[in-house]
Design an enzyme around this catalytic site. Structure first.
Site, PDB file in Angstrom:
ATOM      1  N   LYS A 138       0.828  -1.211   0.000  1.00 39.43           N
ATOM      2  CA  LYS A 138       0.000   0.000   0.000  1.00 39.43           C
ATOM      3  C   LYS A 138       0.857   1.253   0.000  1.00 39.43           C
ATOM      4  CE  LYS A 138      -4.215  -1.801   1.635  1.00 39.43           C
ATOM      5  NZ  LYS A 138      -4.282  -2.378   2.985  1.00 39.43           N
ATOM      6  N   GLU A 175      -4.427   6.813   8.530  1.00 39.59           N
ATOM      7  CA  GLU A 175      -5.340   7.574   7.675  1.00 39.59           C
ATOM      8  C   GLU A 175      -6.494   8.075   8.516  1.00 39.59           C
ATOM      9  OE1 GLU A 175      -6.812   5.120   4.494  1.00 39.59           O
ATOM     10  OE2 GLU A 175      -5.015   5.394   3.279  1.00 39.59           O
ATOM     11  N   HIS A 208     -15.242  -8.161   5.542  1.00 40.79           N
ATOM     12  CA  HIS A 208     -14.409  -7.943   4.357  1.00 40.79           C
ATOM     13  C   HIS A 208     -14.583  -9.007   3.285  1.00 40.79           C
ATOM     14  CE1 HIS A 208     -12.695  -4.607   6.451  1.00 40.79           C
ATOM     15  NE2 HIS A 208     -12.415  -5.382   7.475  1.00 40.79           N
ATOM     16  N   ARG A 267      -5.608  -8.248 -10.686  1.00 40.78           N
ATOM     17  CA  ARG A 267      -6.122  -9.535 -11.192  1.00 40.78           C
ATOM     18  C   ARG A 267      -7.508  -9.341 -11.787  1.00 40.78           C
ATOM     19  NH1 ARG A 267      -7.249  -9.202  -5.690  1.00 40.78           N
ATOM     20  NH2 ARG A 267      -9.485  -9.268  -5.285  1.00 40.78           N
TER      21      ARG A 267
HETATM   22  C1  MV4 Z   1     -10.808   2.469   5.175  1.00 41.56           C
HETATM   23  C2  MV4 Z   1     -12.044   2.636   5.824  1.00 41.56           C
HETATM   24  C3  MV4 Z   1     -12.305   3.848   6.413  1.00 41.56           C
HETATM   25  N1  MV4 Z   1     -11.381   4.831   6.386  1.00 41.56           N
HETATM   26  N2  MV4 Z   1      -9.916   3.495   5.170  1.00 41.56           N
HETATM   27  C4  MV4 Z   1     -11.252  -2.179   4.254  1.00 41.56           C
HETATM   28  C5  MV4 Z   1     -10.614  -3.026   3.232  1.00 41.56           C
HETATM   29  C6  MV4 Z   1      -9.491  -2.217   2.693  1.00 41.56           C
HETATM   30  N3  MV4 Z   1      -9.453  -2.351   1.278  1.00 41.56           N
HETATM   31  C7  MV4 Z   1      -9.752  -0.832   3.128  1.00 41.56           C
HETATM   32  N4  MV4 Z   1     -10.859  -0.860   4.018  1.00 41.56           N
HETATM   33  C8  MV4 Z   1     -11.316   0.272   4.606  1.00 41.56           C
HETATM   34  N5  MV4 Z   1     -10.466   1.335   4.583  1.00 41.56           N
HETATM   35  C9  MV4 Z   1     -10.220   4.624   5.766  1.00 41.56           C
HETATM   36  N6  MV4 Z   1      -9.306   5.623   5.778  1.00 41.56           N
HETATM   37  C10 MV4 Z   1     -12.942   1.577   5.829  1.00 41.56           C
HETATM   38  C11 MV4 Z   1     -12.580   0.378   5.231  1.00 41.56           C
HETATM   39  C12 MV4 Z   1     -13.575  -0.662   5.312  1.00 41.56           C
HETATM   40  C13 MV4 Z   1     -14.176  -1.171   4.176  1.00 41.56           C
HETATM   41  C14 MV4 Z   1     -13.824  -0.751   2.905  1.00 41.56           C
HETATM   42  C15 MV4 Z   1     -14.428  -1.267   1.802  1.00 41.56           C
HETATM   43  C16 MV4 Z   1     -15.410  -2.232   1.956  1.00 41.56           C
HETATM   44  C17 MV4 Z   1     -15.772  -2.683   3.189  1.00 41.56           C
HETATM   45  C18 MV4 Z   1     -15.159  -2.170   4.314  1.00 41.56           C
HETATM   46  C19 MV4 Z   1     -15.531  -2.635   5.558  1.00 41.56           C
HETATM   47  C20 MV4 Z   1     -14.932  -2.120   6.663  1.00 41.56           C
HETATM   48  C21 MV4 Z   1     -13.941  -1.142   6.537  1.00 41.56           C
END
Ligand code: MV4
Length: 479
Positions: free
Chosen positions: A115, A199, A234, A291
């Site tokens: 990341k 973040e 997730h 992918r």
């Molecule tokens: C976040 C967020 C809130 N704020 N970043 C979860 C998976 C990863 N790809 C990033 N994720 C998140 N990042 C910030 N700054 C909340 C999530 C997140 C989430 C994101 C997408 C789909 C489902 C989720 C479920 C919980 C938290």
């Protein structure tokens, strides 16, 4: 390209072979000892056993797969999703052995697998990002100052993490140090890399991802968005295209941002750029998946393309034969992932035998399936049985087709996420489009599903009773 090896199993192996066949390319399946009688083996022109059931002794054995490829004169390898699909070392091994890896070059996989490296790479490409740090945290007091500047709650993320692994919310200043210590040691343990960054925590985001496709000649297009906000822990359960909330302007902006992310790492092939969308429709770059994704069929349906065909064409050096201006969204598509999991029992895997297994059929229904009646669900792999995909001219139509398709999907022997899917598609929040990534937590409990099933059973019983009484002439047949 004369011969393609598919380094995967189940529905995705079959889906890739379908397109290879259409293009006149011979296919090779690989399989583990547990998959000897699996449908994906039957679908291939040739098939080779590559080891015992556990993935790390079979589907993850890149060396073995290369060996088989050389023996059988394979020109190209399609990795599907999971397993070796985002393994930069494997892509490199293919490159070194002159076998075409159907995907981006190893360098792009490696960069996007970290990341922090991804953030560094997209700098200067005008990509909106959540306020935070873009270097591994080494000085905790300094990081705390930055966190105070951003404002709590903040989120600690592991650079090597993905799909939600290695994330930690910090609610306030007091718990900053302890959460930071935990996050770093967890990241070290889980990924062998303790790099973390922080973040601002976006409290109620939607998950929107953009499908992109790039050729070797500098052409990059996007194939619109997918919304995947309905997830539990997730794991995506329902996906759709387009999103119920994007405007054409926002779609265009996010599409351009995704294209820029692809350009920043000289991307080739199919990729997905993930964004968070907040309540005010601000979007932020999260990560790029290098992918073909599980949920690619919804994009295929609304954009009218075969993504695997495009992957193969650009991998063998062809120019993309579509320009952005040619693309237009046509209708609406939904996908339900059908897992062998029990929604009444905290979605625990429900392994067993598919005693009855009958797929729904009909117009506007696509099932990407990896199983047959009578088969056991193996315990060694992901418990996804199939993907149920439906289409409509409108979102409402696609939902109606989906609910009927769920009713006509007959599975006995294992519990599945089909009833959970029905719950989602009937839910007011989903139907109105007023939902975010907290949908499942906010709206679902197994007792609600129980109530719904009880209600349906009651109605069925009443209908049966009425029929009985009419048959016995105890109730007058209406005319
Ligand atoms: C976040 C967020 C809130 N704020 N970043 C979860 C998976 C990863 N790809 C990033 N994720 C998140 N990042 C910030 N700054 C909340 C999530 C997140 C989430 C994101 C997408 C789909 C489902 C989720 C479920 C919980 C938290």
């Amino acid at each position: 390209m004369k011969k393609l090896l598919v380094a995967n199993r189940g529905e995705i192996a079959i889906r890739v072979m379908r397109t290879a066949k259409k293009m006149g390319i011979k296919t090779v399946a690989v399989f583990s000892e547990a998959d000897r009688n699996s449908p994906h083996v039957q679908h291939a022109d040739q098939a080779v056993c590559i080891g015992p059931a556990p993935s790390n002794e079979s589907y993850l054995r890149g060396d073995k797969i290369i060996e088989v490829s050389k023996e059988l004169n394979v020109d190209a390898i399609h990795p599907g999703y999971g397993f070796l699909s985002e393994n930069a070392d494997f892509a490199e091994l293919c490159e070194a052995n002159n076998i075409l890896f159907i995907g981006p070059r190893s360098k792009a996989i490696r960069v996007m697998g970290s990341k922090l490296a991804a953030k560094e790479t997209v700098k200067g490409y005008n990509i909106p990002m959540v306020p935070g740090t873009d270097e591994a945290i080494t000085d905790i007091p300094e990081a705390k100052k930055i966190a105070k500047g951003i404002g709590f709650p903040i989120l600690i993320k592991a650079s090597a993490g993905g799909g939600g692994k290695g994330m930690r919310i910090v609610e306030n200043e007091a718990e900053f140090e302890s959460q930071m210590d935990r996050a770093i040691s967890e990241a070290k343990n889980a990924f062998g890399d303790g790099s973390v960054f922080i973040e601002k925590y976006v409290a109620s985001p939607r998950h929107i991802e953009i499908q992109i496709m790039a050729d070797m000649h500098g052409n990059v297009i996007h194939l619109f968005e997918r919304e995947c906000s309905v997830q539990r822990r997730h794991q995506k359960v329902v996906e759709e295209a387009p999103s119920a909330v994007l405007t054409p302007e926002l779609r265009n902006q996010m599409g351009q941002a995704a294209i820029n992310v692809a350009r920043s790492c000289d991307y080739i092939g199919a990729g997905t750029v993930e964004f968070l969308l907040d309540e005010n429709l601000n979007f932020y770059f999260l990560e790029m998946n290098t992918r073909l994704q599980v949920e690619h069929p919804v994009s295929e349906w609304i954009a009218g393309v075969d993504l695997v065909e495009l992957q193969i064409k650009v991998a063998r050096g062809e120019h993309l034969n579509i320009i952005q201006e040619d693309l237009k969204i046509n209708g609406h598509a939904l996908e339900l992932r059908v897992y062998a999991e029990d929604p009444m029992n905290d979605f625990l895997p429900s392994v067993g035998n598919l005693e009855v297994y009958k797929l729904p059929e009909g117009e506007n229904i696509r099932v990407d399936n990896g199983f047959e009646q009578g088969m056991d669900i193996p315990i060694y792999y992901d418990p996804m049985i199939s993907k149920l995909i439906t289409y409509g001219k409108t979102r409402e139509e696609a939902i109606e087709v989906m609910i009927k398709a769920i009713d006509n999907y007959h599975i006995k022997g294992v519990e599945t996420t089909l009833p959970f899917g029905r719950f989602v598609f009937e839910h007011e929040a989903f139907r109105s489009g007023n939902f975010d990534t907290h949908f499942v937590k906010k709206h679902f409990s197994h007792s609600l599903l129980e109530d719904q099933e009880m209600l349906e059973a009651e109605i069925a019983a009443k209908i049966a009773l009425k029929h009985f009484l009419m048959e016995q002439k105890l109730l007058k047949v209406p005319n």
